[in-house]
Design a protein around this motif. Structure first.
Motif, mmCIF file in Angstrom:
data_model
loop_
_atom_site.group_PDB
_atom_site.id
_atom_site.type_symbol
_atom_site.label_atom_id
_atom_site.label_comp_id
_atom_site.label_asym_id
_atom_site.label_seq_id
_atom_site.Cartn_x
_atom_site.Cartn_y
_atom_site.Cartn_z
ATOM 1 N N TYR A 1 -6.256 2.133 -46.659
ATOM 2 C CA TYR A 1 -5.551 2.041 -47.944
ATOM 3 C C TYR A 1 -4.490 0.939 -47.910
ATOM 4 C CZ TYR A 1 -2.328 3.342 -51.673
ATOM 5 O OH TYR A 1 -1.497 3.314 -52.770
ATOM 6 N N LEU A 2 -3.861 0.761 -46.750
ATOM 7 C CA LEU A 2 -2.825 -0.265 -46.610
ATOM 8 C C LEU A 2 -3.409 -1.660 -46.384
ATOM 9 C CD1 LEU A 2 -0.226 1.676 -44.430
ATOM 10 C CD2 LEU A 2 -0.099 1.164 -46.876
ATOM 11 N N GLY A 3 -4.734 -1.787 -46.436
ATOM 12 C CA GLY A 3 -5.375 -3.096 -46.374
ATOM 13 C C GLY A 3 -5.920 -3.501 -45.020
ATOM 14 N N PHE A 4 -5.932 -2.593 -44.079
ATOM 15 C CA PHE A 4 -6.477 -2.907 -42.759
ATOM 16 C C PHE A 4 -7.992 -2.793 -42.783
ATOM 17 C CE2 PHE A 4 -2.129 -1.998 -41.716
ATOM 18 C CZ PHE A 4 -1.859 -2.782 -40.601
ATOM 19 N N GLU A 5 -8.651 -3.662 -42.048
ATOM 20 C CA GLU A 5 -10.097 -3.592 -41.880
ATOM 21 C C GLU A 5 -10.374 -2.931 -40.533
ATOM 22 O OE1 GLU A 5 -12.094 -7.304 -42.474
ATOM 23 O OE2 GLU A 5 -10.878 -7.770 -44.226
ATOM 24 N N ARG B 1 0.272 -9.681 -37.409
ATOM 25 C CA ARG B 1 -0.113 -10.331 -36.154
ATOM 26 C C ARG B 1 -0.719 -9.376 -35.139
ATOM 27 N NH1 ARG B 1 4.927 -13.724 -34.251
ATOM 28 N NH2 ARG B 1 3.422 -14.420 -32.723
ATOM 29 N N GLU B 2 -0.247 -8.133 -35.142
ATOM 30 C CA GLU B 2 -0.702 -7.154 -34.168
ATOM 31 C C GLU B 2 -2.090 -6.626 -34.526
ATOM 32 O OE1 GLU B 2 2.162 -7.142 -35.710
ATOM 33 O OE2 GLU B 2 3.785 -6.955 -34.275
ATOM 34 N N ILE B 3 -2.844 -6.299 -33.500
ATOM 35 C CA ILE B 3 -4.126 -5.620 -33.660
ATOM 36 C C ILE B 3 -3.879 -4.162 -33.292
ATOM 37 C CG2 ILE B 3 -6.459 -5.387 -32.750
ATOM 38 C CD1 ILE B 3 -6.383 -8.434 -32.226
ATOM 39 N N VAL B 4 -4.294 -3.254 -34.155
ATOM 40 C CA VAL B 4 -4.083 -1.826 -33.942
ATOM 41 C C VAL B 4 -5.348 -1.237 -33.333
ATOM 42 C CG1 VAL B 4 -3.556 0.358 -35.066
ATOM 43 C CG2 VAL B 4 -2.530 -1.751 -35.928
ATOM 44 N N ASN B 5 -5.199 -0.568 -32.201
ATOM 45 C CA ASN B 5 -6.323 0.039 -31.498
ATOM 46 C C ASN B 5 -6.030 1.530 -31.366
ATOM 47 O OD1 ASN B 5 -8.388 0.770 -29.800
ATOM 48 N ND2 ASN B 5 -7.903 -0.725 -28.217
ATOM 49 N N LEU B 6 -6.807 2.356 -32.068
ATOM 50 C CA LEU B 6 -6.584 3.800 -32.067
ATOM 51 C C LEU B 6 -7.766 4.528 -31.451
ATOM 52 C CD1 LEU B 6 -5.309 4.283 -35.737
ATOM 53 C CD2 LEU B 6 -3.949 3.854 -33.696
ATOM 54 N N ARG C 1 4.027 3.490 -37.490
ATOM 55 C CA ARG C 1 5.299 3.560 -38.212
ATOM 56 C C ARG C 1 6.091 2.260 -38.029
ATOM 57 N NH1 ARG C 1 6.701 8.419 -37.235
ATOM 58 N NH2 ARG C 1 7.526 8.084 -35.151
ATOM 59 N N ALA C 2 6.126 1.747 -36.815
ATOM 60 C CA ALA C 2 6.834 0.492 -36.556
ATOM 61 C C ALA C 2 6.202 -0.672 -37.313
ATOM 62 C CB ALA C 2 6.858 0.208 -35.055
ATOM 63 N N LEU C 3 4.869 -0.720 -37.358
ATOM 64 C CA LEU C 3 4.176 -1.779 -38.104
ATOM 65 C C LEU C 3 4.482 -1.702 -39.590
ATOM 66 C CD1 LEU C 3 0.528 -2.098 -36.735
ATOM 67 C CD2 LEU C 3 2.302 -3.826 -36.759
ATOM 68 N N ILE C 4 4.451 -0.491 -40.128
ATOM 69 C CA ILE C 4 4.731 -0.313 -41.553
ATOM 70 C C ILE C 4 6.136 -0.799 -41.868
ATOM 71 C CG2 ILE C 4 5.142 1.439 -43.333
ATOM 72 C CD1 ILE C 4 2.773 3.022 -42.104
ATOM 73 N N LEU D 1 4.946 -2.413 -45.277
ATOM 74 C CA LEU D 1 3.704 -1.954 -45.892
ATOM 75 C C LEU D 1 3.922 -0.583 -46.503
ATOM 76 C CD1 LEU D 1 1.327 -2.808 -42.917
ATOM 77 C CD2 LEU D 1 1.804 -4.219 -44.912
ATOM 78 N N GLY D 2 3.227 -0.318 -47.546
ATOM 79 C CA GLY D 2 3.314 1.006 -48.145
ATOM 80 C C GLY D 2 2.804 1.015 -49.555
ATOM 81 N N PRO D 3 2.727 2.180 -50.155
ATOM 82 C CA PRO D 3 2.185 2.312 -51.500
ATOM 83 C C PRO D 3 2.879 1.397 -52.513
ATOM 84 C CG PRO D 3 2.484 4.466 -50.516
ATOM 85 C CD PRO D 3 3.083 3.460 -49.570
ATOM 86 N N ALA D 4 4.176 1.232 -52.412
ATOM 87 C CA ALA D 4 4.902 0.393 -53.377
ATOM 88 C C ALA D 4 4.807 -1.087 -53.007
ATOM 89 C CB ALA D 4 6.356 0.818 -53.437
#
Length: 97
Positions: free
Chosen positions: A42-46, A62-67, A83-86, A91-94
């Motif tokens: 939803y926040l635009g990540f692929e 810049r960061e790549i998120v690996n979960l 949370r730190a990336l947001i 980033l967020g709904p608004a």
């Protein structure tokens, strides 16, 4: 057709609640992995998947998120990372594009 907006609203409400929960730092150990994946999309990540690794990228981040899931939940340190990336990228709904 009347039911489609209700279903969409329900998903939006869940995302907003999850977003607020993550940003408040409540229950980091109880965040559903599927919910976190949905929020990132939803926040635009692929997303791309390699084994049990879900890798997320987004233009302008810049960061790549690996979960990786653990018993259906997101790992605590990964929730903190999100949370730190947001916060860092506001980033967020608004703020989404």
């Amino acid at each position: 057709m009347v039911h489609a907006p209700v279903a969409m609203l329900s998903g939006m409400v869940r995302r907003d609640i999850l977003y607020e929960q993550i940003m408040a730092g409540r229950s980091d150990a109880n965040i559903r992995f599927a919910g976190l994946v949905e929020l990132l999309k939803y926040l635009g990540f692929e997303e791309r998947i390699r084994g049990d690794h879900h890798i997320f990228t987004r233009p302008g981040v810049r960061e790549i998120v690996n979960l990786q899931p653990k018993n259906g939940k997101a790992k605590v340190y990964q929730v903190r990372q999100i949370r730190a990336l947001i916060r860092t990228y506001q980033l967020g709904p608004a703020n989404d594009e």
